[in-house]
Design an enzyme around this catalytic site. Sequence first.
Site, PDB file in Angstrom:
ATOM      1  N   HIS A   1      -6.147  21.383 -14.456  1.00 52.31           N
ATOM      2  CA  HIS A   1      -6.848  22.208 -15.441  1.00 52.31           C
ATOM      3  C   HIS A   1      -6.367  21.935 -16.863  1.00 52.31           C
ATOM      4  O   HIS A   1      -6.624  22.710 -17.771  1.00 52.31           O
ATOM      5  CB  HIS A   1      -6.704  23.693 -15.105  1.00 52.31           C
ATOM      6  CG  HIS A   1      -7.370  24.074 -13.815  1.00 52.31           C
ATOM      7  ND1 HIS A   1      -7.409  25.353 -13.325  1.00 52.31           N
ATOM      8  CD2 HIS A   1      -8.024  23.311 -12.895  1.00 52.31           C
ATOM      9  CE1 HIS A   1      -8.066  25.376 -12.162  1.00 52.31           C
ATOM     10  NE2 HIS A   1      -8.438  24.150 -11.880  1.00 52.31           N
TER      11      HIS A   1
ATOM     12  N   ASP B   1      -4.139  23.232 -10.538  1.00 53.28           N
ATOM     13  CA  ASP B   1      -4.224  24.215 -11.627  1.00 53.28           C
ATOM     14  C   ASP B   1      -3.733  23.524 -12.900  1.00 53.28           C
ATOM     15  O   ASP B   1      -3.865  22.302 -13.016  1.00 53.28           O
ATOM     16  CB  ASP B   1      -3.420  25.474 -11.250  1.00 53.28           C
ATOM     17  CG  ASP B   1      -3.918  26.726 -11.969  1.00 53.28           C
ATOM     18  OD1 ASP B   1      -4.338  26.629 -13.129  1.00 53.28           O
ATOM     19  OD2 ASP B   1      -3.872  27.816 -11.367  1.00 53.28           O
TER      20      ASP B   1
END
Length: 407
Positions: free
Chosen positions: A254, A231
């Site tokens: 991310h 993430d």
Amino acid sequence: MRTPKTNVGVLVKMALQLGFARVFFAIFLVASLATAHNAKTFNVRNYGAVADGRKDNRKAFLKAWSDACNQKGISRVYIPGGVYMLGTVEFLGPCKGPITFLMTGTVRAPTGPLSTDGWITFRYVNKLIVKGGGTLDGQGASAWPYNECDKNSNCRSLPISIKFEFVTNSRIKYITSINSKNGHLSFFACKNVNVTNIELSAPGDSPNTDGIKIGSSRDIRISSSRISTGDDCIAILAGSTNIDISYVYCGPGHGISVGSLGKFPDEDDVKGLVVRRSTFNGTDNGVRIKTWESPWRSTASNFTFEDIFMEKVRNPIIVDQAYCPHPPCNQQTASHVQIKDVTYRNIWGTSSSQIAVSIDCSKQFPCKNIVMKDINLAHLGREGPLKSHCSYVDGHFYGRQNPPSCF
Ligand SMILES: *[C@@H]1O[C@H](CO)[C@@H](O)[C@H](O)[C@H]1NC(C)=O
Ligand SMILES: *[C@@H]1O[C@H](CO)[C@@H](O)[C@H](O)[C@H]1NC(C)=O
Ligand SMILES: *[C@@H]1O[C@H](CO)[C@@H](O)[C@H](O)[C@H]1NC(C)=O
């Protein structure tokens, strides 16, 4: 592609910092063990801890912590080499003096989802140092199947590996965290904490394994660290002030994100963020600001993103004020988060999608004073030259702009 000299310098410096970190650490560890005259050491083994990777060592760790914490002067909890299984623990202060958590061994979480939102928590501690070259193993693979946050917005969170709450004037360095069940590290209500030379890793497809989450905290500095996860590498959440991120390598992941903001009422502003001299490699996003479409008002301001190298990044520069990760979202209105005073300077490398710069702001609160200087990105795909996309932006640009500016 033009490669300015300073950019090569950044990469060399990063390589040196990351590559030699362990060597420096070994020297430093020997030196600090030899000169540890004034710190009193509380070795978890003397409290019955067993490094067999099976026995739950909570009792031993907590007793060593409480004795060290109640000791006047400088004290140290010592976790020697070996693999220690450890259930959920909270190391609470305030302590009577500065305290070091010296971890050379591996600390391993129980398998499965656990019932708390944190595995190891430090709370109400001033002058804490966490260091030692050791590893936290969250055994995430055994918990990820229980993550249903992509289907259920009221999902129960799996535990973050190491949480810092109300921790002040502290340092975290030379620690590795692998396979966290949820995020690796989080800071809540912390002040003046320096994080250096840490390494966080989890597979690129592991759910919600944010590297570092920062909220309601100020004066947090993160540098010379490597984050590969599923993430956000770093998420800067509501109430963060004066956050400095430098020499960070992010990928996979991310990217580094401000937000998401505006999901809840009464969120505090985010102000004063610098992300500099960092590398993103193969990430979904580079530097991102994301806010929900909601009536909840706050301000995100005074951000600088500079000297950043992107390699095969899908969205190198992105502002998304209609953030909705799992549609449909309850979009009643445009975002009420005001974004202003954001500078992007000297950002270069490659984009894996055609829209390398996307600044999508709120119709009701357009972005103000967005500045772009020397953006030099190249496209890896076949769709043709890179593009930028803007909506509701008031900004200025200087120097090179590739893709061409949409202001
Ligand atoms: C963190 O680093 C800053 C800048 O180098 C320094 O001023 C501050 O005292 C450091 N804080 C701690 C707790 O070491
Ligand atoms: C903007 O942020 C920087 C870095 O965090 C800080 O030093 C500076 O004081 C801030 N400026 C304003 C006007 O708040
Ligand atoms: C990016 O990642 C690829 C694949 O892991 C690797 O070969 C390459 O060296 C990395 N680039 C940088 C700048 O670290």
